[in-house]
Design a protein around this motif. Structure first.
Motif, mmCIF file in Angstrom:
data_model
loop_
_atom_site.group_PDB
_atom_site.id
_atom_site.type_symbol
_atom_site.label_atom_id
_atom_site.label_comp_id
_atom_site.label_asym_id
_atom_site.label_seq_id
_atom_site.Cartn_x
_atom_site.Cartn_y
_atom_site.Cartn_z
ATOM 1 N N UNK A 135 0.836 -1.207 0.000
ATOM 2 C CA UNK A 135 0.000 0.000 0.000
ATOM 3 C C UNK A 135 0.872 1.258 0.000
ATOM 4 N N UNK A 136 1.943 1.233 0.751
ATOM 5 C CA UNK A 136 2.890 2.353 0.788
ATOM 6 C C UNK A 136 3.466 2.608 -0.605
ATOM 7 N N UNK A 137 3.882 1.550 -1.268
ATOM 8 C CA UNK A 137 4.485 1.680 -2.589
ATOM 9 C C UNK A 137 3.484 2.230 -3.599
ATOM 10 N N UNK A 138 2.262 1.728 -3.559
ATOM 11 C CA UNK A 138 1.240 2.186 -4.500
ATOM 12 C C UNK A 138 0.915 3.663 -4.295
ATOM 13 N N UNK A 139 0.792 4.079 -3.045
ATOM 14 C CA UNK A 139 0.460 5.474 -2.759
ATOM 15 C C UNK A 139 1.590 6.409 -3.174
ATOM 16 N N UNK A 140 2.835 6.032 -2.854
ATOM 17 C CA UNK A 140 3.973 6.887 -3.201
ATOM 18 C C UNK A 140 4.138 6.971 -4.717
ATOM 19 N N UNK A 141 4.094 5.820 -5.394
ATOM 20 C CA UNK A 141 4.288 5.814 -6.852
ATOM 21 C C UNK A 141 3.152 6.525 -7.567
ATOM 22 N N UNK A 142 1.946 6.460 -6.974
ATOM 23 C CA UNK A 142 0.792 7.100 -7.616
ATOM 24 C C UNK A 142 0.633 8.555 -7.253
ATOM 25 N N UNK A 143 1.544 9.090 -6.443
ATOM 26 C CA UNK A 143 1.452 10.496 -6.061
ATOM 27 C C UNK A 143 0.282 10.792 -5.141
ATOM 28 N N UNK A 144 -0.217 9.785 -4.431
ATOM 29 C CA UNK A 144 -1.368 9.943 -3.544
ATOM 30 C C UNK A 144 -0.880 10.376 -2.161
ATOM 31 N N UNK A 145 -0.683 11.667 -1.989
ATOM 32 C CA UNK A 145 -0.143 12.180 -0.735
ATOM 33 C C UNK A 145 -1.084 11.896 0.428
ATOM 34 N N UNK A 146 -2.384 12.129 0.237
ATOM 35 C CA UNK A 146 -3.337 11.906 1.323
ATOM 36 C C UNK A 146 -3.354 10.431 1.730
ATOM 37 N N UNK A 147 -3.365 9.555 0.736
ATOM 38 C CA UNK A 147 -3.360 8.122 1.031
ATOM 39 C C UNK A 147 -2.089 7.691 1.723
ATOM 40 N N UNK A 148 -0.973 8.290 1.335
ATOM 41 C CA UNK A 148 0.308 7.954 1.941
ATOM 42 C C UNK A 148 0.349 8.416 3.398
ATOM 43 N N UNK A 149 -0.124 9.636 3.649
ATOM 44 C CA UNK A 149 -0.103 10.175 5.006
ATOM 45 C C UNK A 149 -0.970 9.329 5.940
ATOM 46 N N UNK A 150 -2.058 8.745 5.414
ATOM 47 C CA UNK A 150 -2.907 7.877 6.234
ATOM 48 C C UNK A 150 -2.155 6.638 6.722
ATOM 49 N N UNK A 151 -1.159 6.205 5.962
ATOM 50 C CA UNK A 151 -0.388 5.015 6.327
ATOM 51 C C UNK A 151 0.726 5.333 7.318
ATOM 52 N N UNK A 152 1.090 6.607 7.423
ATOM 53 C CA UNK A 152 2.230 7.002 8.242
ATOM 54 C C UNK A 152 1.797 7.399 9.651
ATOM 55 N N UNK A 153 2.559 6.989 10.637
ATOM 56 C CA UNK A 153 2.332 7.474 11.993
ATOM 57 C C UNK A 153 2.632 8.973 12.033
ATOM 58 N N UNK A 154 1.950 9.731 12.884
ATOM 59 C CA UNK A 154 2.191 11.183 12.924
ATOM 60 C C UNK A 154 3.651 11.541 13.149
ATOM 61 N N UNK A 155 4.358 10.731 13.949
ATOM 62 C CA UNK A 155 5.756 11.028 14.253
ATOM 63 C C UNK A 155 6.721 10.133 13.461
#
Length: 295
Positions: A183-203
């Motif tokens: 999911x991380x790879x798909x979001x980053x490669x697809x330029x989906x910033x919002x989707x990527x941020x949802x996968x990341x811990x705030x810190x």
């Protein structure tokens, strides 16, 4: 009746020796050099008094690794940008370990643990590796390092406390880590910033190791927004003739990015509570040479 040759005996124990040396040094090339030096001492020395070859070879390898670690620690003080261990292939194929064994493996070769171990002294690291990763009794470790057993117990206690205080607690389940990595790879490669941020811990933290030999951040990046924007920006620039492969490194799933068939970078994630806590990016070409051939 056949008698094992010195080469046969050494090759039987080579995987253990390489495992000890890598955990001590964090670099495959340095570990292989140490194991080669151990072979030279084994093949050219007097073996008549050696009753237990494995113990003897582990002792020689450990002492050589301690000496090498003292040399390379000075080198790392001048390293450009963050330093990460060299990725270490741990793909077991059909003999992959179960969850408990995988957790034990990750405890000794994961990037997070190896980074923490960097702050140990060479002797503390040797004792920690021999005790925690290979289960040697204190008396055996004392003999290997030519130290008294009380001193070894003290080193072990100090090293264990240091690692436990600083070692992050991450999810080592390979299925969950693989799914989140995809999911991380798909979001980053697809330029989906919002989707990527949802996968990341705030810190979340991003640690990049380029050694000044490739493009990469020269400091640790922090926060979901900062890390997410950096990753989307990098993906947007693209890699010439790119291909992506999944493989197992340091006890967990990782992504290998190839450019023209050659390793360009490695991404690996530390995961906890369903979110990405750390993103490791290795781009130093010197650290990608030991990766297994990608078929």
């Amino acid at each position: 009746m056949t008698t094992d040759t010195p080469t046969d005996v050494f090759e039987e124990h080579r995987p253990v020796l390489l495992g000890v040396a890598y955990r001590m040094l964090g670099r495959v090339a340095d570990a292989e050099d140490v194991v080669q030096d151990a072979w030279l001492r084994w093949s050219g020395g007097d073996r008549t008094a050696v009753r237990e070859p494995r113990g003897y070879l582990v002792r020689v390898t450990t002492r050589l690794a301690v000496d090498r670690l003292r040399q390379i620690k000075a080198r790392r003080e001048t390293y450009v940008g963050p330093w990460l261990p060299e990725p270490y292939a741990t793909d077991f194929g059909d003999t992959a370990p179960d969850t408990a064994e995988r957790a034990e493996l990750a405890d000794s070769v994961s990037l997070a643990v190896l980074v923490v171990m960097e702050s140990l002294s060479p002797l503390e690291r040797a004792v920690f590796v021999l005790r925690e990763a290979f289960g040697y009794p204190y008396a055996d470790i004392a003999a290997m390092l030519d130290r008294g057993e009380p001193a070894v117990r003290q080193l072990a206690g100090r090293a264990r406390r240091h690692v436990e205080e600083r070692r992050p607690r991450y999810d080592v389940d390979p299925v969950r880590r693989r799914a989140l990595t995809e999911r991380f790879l798909a979001a980053a490669a697809g330029g989906d910033l919002a989707g990527l941020i949802e996968l990341l811990a705030p810190d979340v933290r991003l640690v990049g190791d380029s050694g000044g030999k490739a493009r990469g951040p020269l400091r640790v990046l922090e926060s979901a927004d900062h890390v997410g924007r950096f990753l989307v920006g990098v993906a947007g620039k693209g890699v010439p003739d790119a291909a992506v492969r999944f493989l197992e490194l340091n006890g967990g799933p990782a992504v290998l990015v190839l450019s023209g068939g050659k390793p360009d970078s490695v991404f690996q994630l530390d995961v906890a509570d369903g979110r990405i806590r750390t993103v490791y990016v290795l781009r130093n070409p010197d650290k990608l040479r030991s990766l297994p051939a990608v078929r």
